[in-house]
Design a protein around this motif. Structure first.
Motif: not given
Length: 461
Positions: A377-392, A43-49
């Protein structure tokens, strides 16, 4: 002496000094161009981007607890370039896109590093890479194959023999390893959340914490988010709630809540650190199906987590599950087996938390309500970096744009759904038993696991 005797039952990262005071809860009617539900990484990456793309866009973030209280503040702090939960998982599922996904993942990690620098986020960001270690011969064979395939695509991955890997980090259990030298950074996960939160506020994002969204309704101009004491009318909505995604019924078919557990040691003395080495301070993961992950904190504590990935019957999420003594005891014993030279080192914190797992292990994406809501959704524990990609991805989907990201099969496809209960619980427990058995049998996968491999599930932990 019991090394767990004094361990506080709470996440180490979230109890550090410097946590921001909670924002006020929503208590009125608001409007926004974009409403983001959830103030974790996604959510924070989405708002920031969103604000960086269009500084004039009116963005509101609504969070049920406080920023980062769930998975984003409880994880190991491995900020990986991989968008596919590791190279091998991605290659098996998206072979035709793997070169593109690797390129996009490396660019994403570079941009995270640049954002941390530009916004002055003090989160101990360190591009150390990750050390994958083998503790059995079959794991070593698989690591060699990984190094050859990833290296052929230009990844900076170095194969290490027994002596070389023990020169990096000394454990009698290591037979060899692969050092991915540039594909992972280590971060303090809570301080990354707090820094992203501050950056959002400085750009004009409005944040309401301790405000749970109970329902989403369609209105003439967009969507309405209902909360206990207020509401938000927004043209577009990004749903970034991870395992807590009950606001959109379809996600319940694809996401299960899985509990992960971790321990944190007291700070190592200079002599203790010298006894194990670790001069390059890489993140480390062993290569079993049930794997451990571990790393050093800024003050030279060792975070030691993983191995058990627990699904509780019915998928019930409760704080009661945040503590599991059986798992903590197993983790503590495995720590002693890995680092016998640290005998007597105590653990100061023990905790668990829920992650959003899906059957392909990597994030998936989509829209609802006529394209006015996007989700990841569904990052399965490896979302620290991938969530920024998901936000885009979510922002591109909400803009209705066909971009390089929205054209990917990774983005256009969905995981295989989980069966309904009670079959779901039975399938998951059978799979957990089978992968534990495979680790005891030199990696040999039984008929059940081979069947899952053939249908594209390929569970490994």
């Amino acid at each position: 002496m019991d090394p767990l005797a004094d361990a506080a039952p709470e996440p180490y990262w979230l109890r550090q000094e410097g946590a921001p005071a909670a924002a006020e809860p929503l208590a009125a009617a608001e409007t926004a161009d974009l409403a983001v539900i959830g103030a974790g990484y996604s959510g924070l990456w989405t708002a920031l981007l969103a604000k960086e793309r269009d500084p004039g866009r009116d963005v509101v973030v609504v969070e049920a607890g406080t920023a980062g209280w769930a998975a984003s503040g409880r994880n190991g702090g491995f900020c990986a370039a991989s968008l596919t939960h590791g190279f091998d998982n991605g290659l098996s599922r998206f072979p035709e896109e793997m070169d593109t996904l690797e390129r996009l993942g490396r660019r994403n990690l570079d941009e995270i590093e640049e954002t941390v620098r530009r916004h002055g986020i003090d989160c101990d960001f360190s591009r150390t890479g990750e050390l994958h270690v083998a503790t059995a011969d079959w794991q070593l064979r698989e690591l060699r194959a990984y190094q050859e395939a990833a290296g052929a695509r230009g990844a900076d991955v170095r194969l290490l023999g027994r002596d070389a890997v023990r020169a990096e980090l000394d454990s009698p259990t290591y037979l060899g390893g692969v050092w991915d030298r540039d594909g992972c950074a280590m971060v303090d996960p809570a301080r990354l959340v707090w820094g992203l939160r501050r950056a959002c506020l400085e750009l004009g994002v409005r944040l309401y914490e301790n405000t749970r969204v109970d329902r989403i309704d369609v209105t003439g101009g967009g969507l309405r988010l209902h909360t206990l004491r207020g509401r938000v009318d927004a043209r577009r909505v990004a749903l970034a709630t991870g395992a807590y995604g009950t606001l959109l019924r379809r996600l319940r078919h694809y996401v299960i809540p899985v509990y992960d557990y971790a321990l944190m040691t007291e700070p190592l003395t200079g002599a203790q650190l010298a006894a194990i080495g670790w001069a390059h301070r890489q993140g480390v993961g062993d290569s079993g199906n049930q794997f451990h992950y571990y790393r050093l904190s800024a003050d030279n504590r060792i975070l030691w987590g993983g191995y058990d990935a627990v699904y509780y019957r019915g998928g019930r999420i409760t704080t009661d599950h945040d503590q599991r003594e059986q798992t903590f005891r197993v983790l503590a014993q495995h720590f002693r087996d890995t680092f016998p030279q640290l005998e007597g080192l105590r653990f100061t914190h023990k905790w668990g938390g829920v992650i959003d797992a899906c059957s392909r292990f990597s994030g998936f994406f989509g829209t609802a309500h006529g394209g006015r809501l996007a989700y990841a959704a569904g990052y399965t524990g490896l979302g620290v970096g991938a969530t920024r990609f998901g936000a885009n991805v979510m922002l591109d989907l909400l803009d209705g744009r066909r971009t390089e990201l929205t054209s990917l099969r990774l983005v256009r496809s969905k995981p295989v759904p989980f069966p309904p209960e009670p079959v779901r619980t039975g399938v998951i427990q059978l799979t957990r038993w089978s992968i534990a058995r495979a680790d005891r049998r030199d990696g040999r996968r039984n008929l059940w696991l081979r069947t899952l491999d053939r249908v594209g599930l390929g569970f490994d932990s």
